[in-house]
Design a protein around this motif. Structure first.
Motif, PDB file in Angstrom:
ATOM      1  N   VAL A  68      -8.571  17.617   9.009  1.00  0.00           N
ATOM      2  CA  VAL A  68      -9.142  18.775   9.708  1.00  0.00           C
ATOM      3  C   VAL A  68      -8.134  19.308  10.718  1.00  0.00           C
ATOM      4  O   VAL A  68      -7.509  18.539  11.463  1.00  0.00           O
ATOM      5  CB  VAL A  68     -10.466  18.397  10.388  1.00  0.00           C
ATOM      6  N   LEU A  69      -7.994  20.640  10.753  1.00  0.00           N
ATOM      7  CA  LEU A  69      -6.984  21.296  11.579  1.00  0.00           C
ATOM      8  C   LEU A  69      -7.560  22.241  12.632  1.00  0.00           C
ATOM      9  O   LEU A  69      -6.852  22.622  13.560  1.00  0.00           O
ATOM     10  CB  LEU A  69      -6.033  22.110  10.679  1.00  0.00           C
ATOM     11  N   HIS A  70      -8.822  22.648  12.492  1.00  0.00           N
ATOM     12  CA  HIS A  70      -9.382  23.626  13.414  1.00  0.00           C
ATOM     13  C   HIS A  70      -9.361  23.067  14.842  1.00  0.00           C
ATOM     14  O   HIS A  70      -9.868  21.977  15.099  1.00  0.00           O
ATOM     15  CB  HIS A  70     -10.806  23.981  13.008  1.00  0.00           C
ATOM     16  N   PRO A  71      -8.778  23.807  15.791  1.00  0.00           N
ATOM     17  CA  PRO A  71      -8.660  23.295  17.167  1.00  0.00           C
ATOM     18  C   PRO A  71      -9.984  22.892  17.795  1.00  0.00           C
ATOM     19  O   PRO A  71     -10.022  21.957  18.611  1.00  0.00           O
ATOM     20  CB  PRO A  71      -8.020  24.476  17.915  1.00  0.00           C
ATOM     21  N   ASP A  72     -11.089  23.570  17.454  1.00  0.00           N
ATOM     22  CA  ASP A  72     -12.384  23.243  18.057  1.00  0.00           C
ATOM     23  C   ASP A  72     -12.915  21.892  17.594  1.00  0.00           C
ATOM     24  O   ASP A  72     -13.851  21.355  18.192  1.00  0.00           O
ATOM     25  CB  ASP A  72     -13.405  24.328  17.722  1.00  0.00           C
ATOM     26  N   PHE A  73     -12.335  21.343  16.530  1.00  0.00           N
ATOM     27  CA  PHE A  73     -12.788  20.059  16.002  1.00  0.00           C
ATOM     28  C   PHE A  73     -11.899  18.902  16.462  1.00  0.00           C
ATOM     29  O   PHE A  73     -12.173  17.758  16.121  1.00  0.00           O
ATOM     30  CB  PHE A  73     -12.807  20.095  14.477  1.00  0.00           C
ATOM     31  N   LEU A  74     -10.849  19.210  17.206  1.00  0.00           N
ATOM     32  CA  LEU A  74      -9.848  18.197  17.538  1.00  0.00           C
ATOM     33  C   LEU A  74      -9.885  17.814  19.009  1.00  0.00           C
ATOM     34  O   LEU A  74     -10.139  18.648  19.885  1.00  0.00           O
ATOM     35  CB  LEU A  74      -8.453  18.725  17.205  1.00  0.00           C
ATOM     36  N   ALA A  75      -9.603  16.534  19.268  1.00  0.00           N
ATOM     37  CA  ALA A  75      -9.498  16.065  20.647  1.00  0.00           C
ATOM     38  C   ALA A  75      -8.226  16.610  21.308  1.00  0.00           C
ATOM     39  O   ALA A  75      -8.199  16.855  22.511  1.00  0.00           O
ATOM     40  CB  ALA A  75      -9.495  14.539  20.684  1.00  0.00           C
ATOM     41  N   ARG A  76      -7.185  16.785  20.515  1.00  0.00           N
ATOM     42  CA  ARG A  76      -5.958  17.394  21.026  1.00  0.00           C
ATOM     43  C   ARG A  76      -5.297  18.182  19.908  1.00  0.00           C
ATOM     44  O   ARG A  76      -5.374  17.799  18.740  1.00  0.00           O
ATOM     45  CB  ARG A  76      -4.997  16.352  21.589  1.00  0.00           C
ATOM     46  N   SER A  77      -4.646  19.260  20.278  1.00  0.00           N
ATOM     47  CA  SER A  77      -4.052  20.141  19.284  1.00  0.00           C
ATOM     48  C   SER A  77      -2.739  19.562  18.761  1.00  0.00           C
ATOM     49  O   SER A  77      -1.946  19.003  19.523  1.00  0.00           O
ATOM     50  CB  SER A  77      -3.796  21.520  19.895  1.00  0.00           C
ATOM     51  N   PRO A  78      -2.463  19.710  17.459  1.00  0.00           N
ATOM     52  CA  PRO A  78      -1.182  19.245  16.913  1.00  0.00           C
ATOM     53  C   PRO A  78      -0.055  20.262  17.096  1.00  0.00           C
ATOM     54  O   PRO A  78       1.053  20.025  16.614  1.00  0.00           O
ATOM     55  CB  PRO A  78      -1.496  19.040  15.435  1.00  0.00           C
ATOM     56  N   VAL A  79      -0.331  21.391  17.743  1.00  0.00           N
ATOM     57  CA  VAL A  79       0.701  22.404  17.960  1.00  0.00           C
ATOM     58  C   VAL A  79       0.878  22.640  19.456  1.00  0.00           C
ATOM     59  O   VAL A  79      -0.049  22.459  20.252  1.00  0.00           O
ATOM     60  CB  VAL A  79       0.362  23.734  17.246  1.00  0.00           C
ATOM     61  N   ARG A  80       2.082  23.043  19.819  1.00  0.00           N
ATOM     62  CA  ARG A  80       2.378  23.372  21.207  1.00  0.00           C
ATOM     63  C   ARG A  80       1.829  24.757  21.540  1.00  0.00           C
ATOM     64  O   ARG A  80       1.445  25.508  20.634  1.00  0.00           O
ATOM     65  CB  ARG A  80       3.896  23.352  21.431  1.00  0.00           C
ATOM     66  N   PRO A  81       1.804  25.128  22.815  1.00  0.00           N
ATOM     67  CA  PRO A  81       1.331  26.468  23.177  1.00  0.00           C
ATOM     68  C   PRO A  81       2.091  27.598  22.484  1.00  0.00           C
ATOM     69  O   PRO A  81       1.528  28.668  22.247  1.00  0.00           O
ATOM     70  CB  PRO A  81       1.544  26.520  24.701  1.00  0.00           C
ATOM     71  N   ASP A  82       3.359  27.353  22.119  1.00  0.00           N
ATOM     72  CA  ASP A  82       4.132  28.385  21.427  1.00  0.00           C
ATOM     73  C   ASP A  82       3.890  28.376  19.921  1.00  0.00           C
ATOM     74  O   ASP A  82       4.515  29.139  19.180  1.00  0.00           O
ATOM     75  CB  ASP A  82       5.618  28.250  21.726  1.00  0.00           C
ATOM     76  N   ARG A  84       4.444  25.822  17.807  1.00  0.00           N
ATOM     77  CA  ARG A  84       5.290  24.895  17.063  1.00  0.00           C
ATOM     78  C   ARG A  84       4.522  23.620  16.734  1.00  0.00           C
ATOM     79  O   ARG A  84       3.745  23.119  17.537  1.00  0.00           O
ATOM     80  CB  ARG A  84       6.545  24.549  17.861  1.00  0.00           C
ATOM     81  N   TRP A  85       4.760  23.088  15.528  1.00  0.00           N
ATOM     82  CA  TRP A  85       4.121  21.862  15.078  1.00  0.00           C
ATOM     83  C   TRP A  85       4.719  20.675  15.817  1.00  0.00           C
ATOM     84  O   TRP A  85       5.931  20.525  15.900  1.00  0.00           O
ATOM     85  CB  TRP A  85       4.311  21.709  13.577  1.00  0.00           C
ATOM     86  N   VAL A  86       3.873  19.781  16.350  1.00  0.00           N
ATOM     87  CA  VAL A  86       4.339  18.672  17.171  1.00  0.00           C
ATOM     88  C   VAL A  86       4.556  17.379  16.389  1.00  0.00           C
ATOM     89  O   VAL A  86       5.613  16.750  16.525  1.00  0.00           O
ATOM     90  CB  VAL A  86       3.364  18.419  18.346  1.00  0.00           C
ATOM     91  N   PRO A  87       3.598  16.903  15.581  1.00  0.00           N
ATOM     92  CA  PRO A  87       3.770  15.594  14.924  1.00  0.00           C
ATOM     93  C   PRO A  87       5.023  15.539  14.064  1.00  0.00           C
ATOM     94  O   PRO A  87       5.468  16.552  13.510  1.00  0.00           O
ATOM     95  CB  PRO A  87       2.499  15.469  14.064  1.00  0.00           C
ATOM     96  N   PRO A  88       5.589  14.360  13.902  1.00  0.00           N
ATOM     97  CA  PRO A  88       6.808  14.224  13.080  1.00  0.00           C
ATOM     98  C   PRO A  88       6.550  14.401  11.594  1.00  0.00           C
ATOM     99  O   PRO A  88       7.503  14.608  10.838  1.00  0.00           O
ATOM    100  CB  PRO A  88       7.292  12.804  13.391  1.00  0.00           C
ATOM    101  N   TYR A  89       5.287  14.301  11.160  1.00  0.00           N
ATOM    102  CA  TYR A  89       4.975  14.502   9.748  1.00  0.00           C
ATOM    103  C   TYR A  89       4.056  15.711   9.593  1.00  0.00           C
ATOM    104  O   TYR A  89       3.121  15.898  10.372  1.00  0.00           O
ATOM    105  CB  TYR A  89       4.292  13.278   9.143  1.00  0.00           C
ATOM    106  N   MET A  90       4.333  16.518   8.568  1.00  0.00           N
ATOM    107  CA  MET A  90       3.501  17.667   8.256  1.00  0.00           C
ATOM    108  C   MET A  90       2.972  17.512   6.826  1.00  0.00           C
ATOM    109  O   MET A  90       3.757  17.372   5.887  1.00  0.00           O
ATOM    110  CB  MET A  90       4.293  18.979   8.372  1.00  0.00           C
TER     111      MET A  90
END
Length: 287
Positions: A68-82, A84-90
């Motif tokens: 699941v990727l929707h921000p409203d369903f996540l405890a923390r976002s996987p993307v930065r404010p700009d 950009r994808w944060v985790p090392p794996y996509m």
């Protein structure tokens, strides 16, 4: 308003047998609210569970394991404010947007669709589908190869998810807020109580054809910490489960389940000095 998994889904259109022009992979991912969720392959199950919550979605003819990727369903976002994808794996399905594979014949370009309204950003690298010599461009060929791997892995996870359904440890994801989840967020997750109450024979049955079902259950439990605080598994119903399996921990219920006597060897260790001394006392010793 009921929380939905995808706010405004993308408009995907068939790519065709011989697409012309260019395509861009996104560099910014501020559109995750429109993606909602992506399918996973078995080879990316564990690394994805480090960063995204996992669930099972029931389709028309099979179960599908998703992240699941929707921000409203996540405890923390996987993307930065700009963006950009944060985790090392996509995951594969996100890595190769705006493309996705449909349920048509695999290994064919015509099995792909492309999102018409996905803004990949100005810094996205544009690459052609086919080179000037008529051959498939390496980047597009890599996408096709990864989609093949995704389809094979999805099928394996679908079977594993079906095993978890048969074991009766999956329940609906629910919200503790006043609003119920939307229809597209009808997801199945592990109920921790039912998972802890699995009997040794049921665990053995889950591992009869391999350990993927157990891996899937473990990954789902591990990733549950990544759900937003208002999202929880539906409470387990009391009754049949309490009759089938008591609240005794698994390690205690498993004691004596196998007819093997195991104990620590507390005898003395072998002494070479004692052996040498006994040998020297044998008749005929010439030393």
């Amino acid at each position: 308003m009921m929380p939905a998994l995808a706010d405004i889904p993308f408009d995907f259109r068939p790519l065709g047998d011989r697409p012309s022009g260019m395509w861009r992979r996104p560099r910014q991912f501020g559109f995750l609210n429109r993606v909602g969720a992506i399918p996973l392959a078995d080879t990316e199950l564990l690394q994805t569970s480090l960063y995204l919550p996992l669930a099972v979605r029931e389709g028309a003819d099979a179960y599908e394991v998703i992240a699941v990727l929707h921000p409203d369903f996540l405890a923390r976002s996987p993307v930065r404010p700009d963006g950009r994808w944060v985790p090392p794996y996509m995951p594969i399905a996100l890595r190769y947007l705006p493309l996705r594979r449909t349920h048509r014949v695999a290994d064919k370009v015509s099995s792909l669709e492309i999102a018409q309204d996905l803004d990949t950003g100005a810094d996205g690298i544009a690459t052609p589908f086919f080179a000037d010599d008529g051959r498939m461009h390496p980047d597009f060929a890599a996408a096709m190869s990864h989609f093949d791997r995704l389809e094979v892995g999805k099928a394996r996870l679908a079977k594993a998810a079906a095993s978890l359904v048969a074991a009766d440890i999956l329940v609906k994801l629910t919200s503790t807020s006043s609003e119920a989840l939307a229809a597209d967020a009808d997801l199945l997750v592990i109920n921790p109580q039912r998972w802890r109450q699995l009997t040794p024979p049921r665990i053995a049955a889950l591992a009869a054809d391999g350990f993927l079902a157990l891996d899937l259950a473990t990954a789902c439990c591990f990733s549950a910490r990544l759900w937003a605080s208002h999202l929880v598994p539906q409470a387990a119903d009391r009754g049949q489960h309490d009759a089938d399996a008591s609240l005794v921990p698994f390690e205690q219920r498993g004691h004596g389940a196998f007819p093997i006597e195991l104990r620590i060897d507390d005898s003395s260790l072998f002494s070479f000095d004692a052996y040498a001394s006994a040998t020297a006392e044998q008749p005929g010793d010439t030393r």
